[in-house]
Design a protein around this motif. Sequence first.
Motif, PDB file in Angstrom:
ATOM      1  N   ASP A  38     -73.335 118.244  78.358  1.00 33.56           N
ATOM      2  CA  ASP A  38     -73.450 119.497  77.557  1.00 33.56           C
ATOM      3  C   ASP A  38     -72.689 119.518  76.260  1.00 33.56           C
ATOM      4  OD1 ASP A  38     -74.175 122.145  77.269  1.00 33.56           O
ATOM      5  OD2 ASP A  38     -72.894 122.936  78.623  1.00 33.56           O
ATOM      6  N   PRO A  39     -73.194 119.952  75.245  1.00 32.80           N
ATOM      7  CA  PRO A  39     -72.493 119.845  73.833  1.00 32.80           C
ATOM      8  C   PRO A  39     -71.211 120.789  74.007  1.00 32.80           C
ATOM      9  CG  PRO A  39     -74.963 120.602  73.575  1.00 32.80           C
ATOM     10  CD  PRO A  39     -74.427 120.643  75.004  1.00 32.80           C
ATOM     11  N   ASN A  40     -70.966 121.771  75.108  1.00 33.09           N
ATOM     12  CA  ASN A  40     -69.873 122.579  75.281  1.00 33.09           C
ATOM     13  C   ASN A  40     -68.793 121.586  76.125  1.00 33.09           C
ATOM     14  OD1 ASN A  40     -70.794 124.479  73.512  1.00 33.09           O
ATOM     15  ND2 ASN A  40     -71.722 125.238  75.492  1.00 33.09           N
ATOM     16  N   GLN A  41     -69.036 120.550  76.457  1.00 32.16           N
ATOM     17  CA  GLN A  41     -68.401 119.843  77.420  1.00 32.16           C
ATOM     18  C   GLN A  41     -67.861 118.510  76.722  1.00 32.16           C
ATOM     19  OE1 GLN A  41     -70.317 118.651  80.892  1.00 32.16           O
ATOM     20  NE2 GLN A  41     -68.335 118.280  82.066  1.00 32.16           N
ATOM     21  N   ARG A  42     -66.480 118.318  77.022  1.00 36.82           N
ATOM     22  CA  ARG A  42     -65.813 117.172  76.398  1.00 36.82           C
ATOM     23  C   ARG A  42     -65.594 116.071  77.285  1.00 36.82           C
ATOM     24  NH1 ARG A  42     -61.447 118.153  71.726  1.00 36.82           N
ATOM     25  NH2 ARG A  42     -62.363 119.653  71.050  1.00 36.82           N
ATOM     26  N   GLN A  43     -65.967 114.712  76.828  1.00 40.62           N
ATOM     27  CA  GLN A  43     -65.989 113.625  77.686  1.00 40.62           C
ATOM     28  C   GLN A  43     -64.396 113.185  78.018  1.00 40.62           C
ATOM     29  OE1 GLN A  43     -68.386 110.552  76.362  1.00 40.62           O
ATOM     30  NE2 GLN A  43     -68.079 109.264  78.351  1.00 40.62           N
ATOM     31  N   ILE A  44     -64.024 113.109  79.323  1.00 40.29           N
ATOM     32  CA  ILE A  44     -62.647 112.536  79.242  1.00 40.29           C
ATOM     33  C   ILE A  44     -62.856 111.120  80.065  1.00 40.29           C
ATOM     34  CG2 ILE A  44     -60.658 112.746  80.713  1.00 40.29           C
ATOM     35  CD1 ILE A  44     -61.318 115.671  81.037  1.00 40.29           C
TER      36      ILE A  44
END
Length: 137
Positions: free
Chosen positions: A113-119
Motif C-alpha cells: 500500500d502506498p501509505n505503508q513503508r517497507q521494513i
Amino acid sequence: MNAIQPSSLPLQPIQKRRVAPRPKRHLRQRSHQVMAMEVTAKIAVNLAISAAAVSALMQLLPYHWLQQEKLREMRTEVKQMEGRVNILQAEFSRNFDPSQAKSIMQQKSYRFDPNQRQIVLIDPDKTEAASQFQSSP
C-alpha cells in the motif's frame, strides 16, 4: 328241583403264579451296544463339525486382521484429510473475505500500500562479516 343248590366247595379262582418274562441278557447287551454306537456316532459327527468350524476360523482370522489393519490406515488417512480440509476451508473463507482482500493481495503479489513503508530487517552478524570481506582487498 330247579332250585340252586349250594355247592359243597366254595369256588375260588386259582391264582396262577404269573411269570414275568425276564429280559434276556443278550437283548439287554445288544441295546447297550446300539446306544453306545449311537453316542459314538454323535460324538464323531460333532467332532467333525467342530474341526470344520475351527479350520474355517483359522482361514478367516488372517483376513480379519488384514481388514482391521486397512481400517486403521483408512481412519488415519481420514484424520489427516480432515485436518487438511479444515485448513483449506479456513483459507477459502479468508480468500473470499472482503475485509482481508488487501492483505491477501500484498501477500501474493509483493506490492504494498502506498501509505505503508517497507521494513527490511538485517542480521547484524551477517552485515559485519560481509563488511570485513569487502574491506580486506
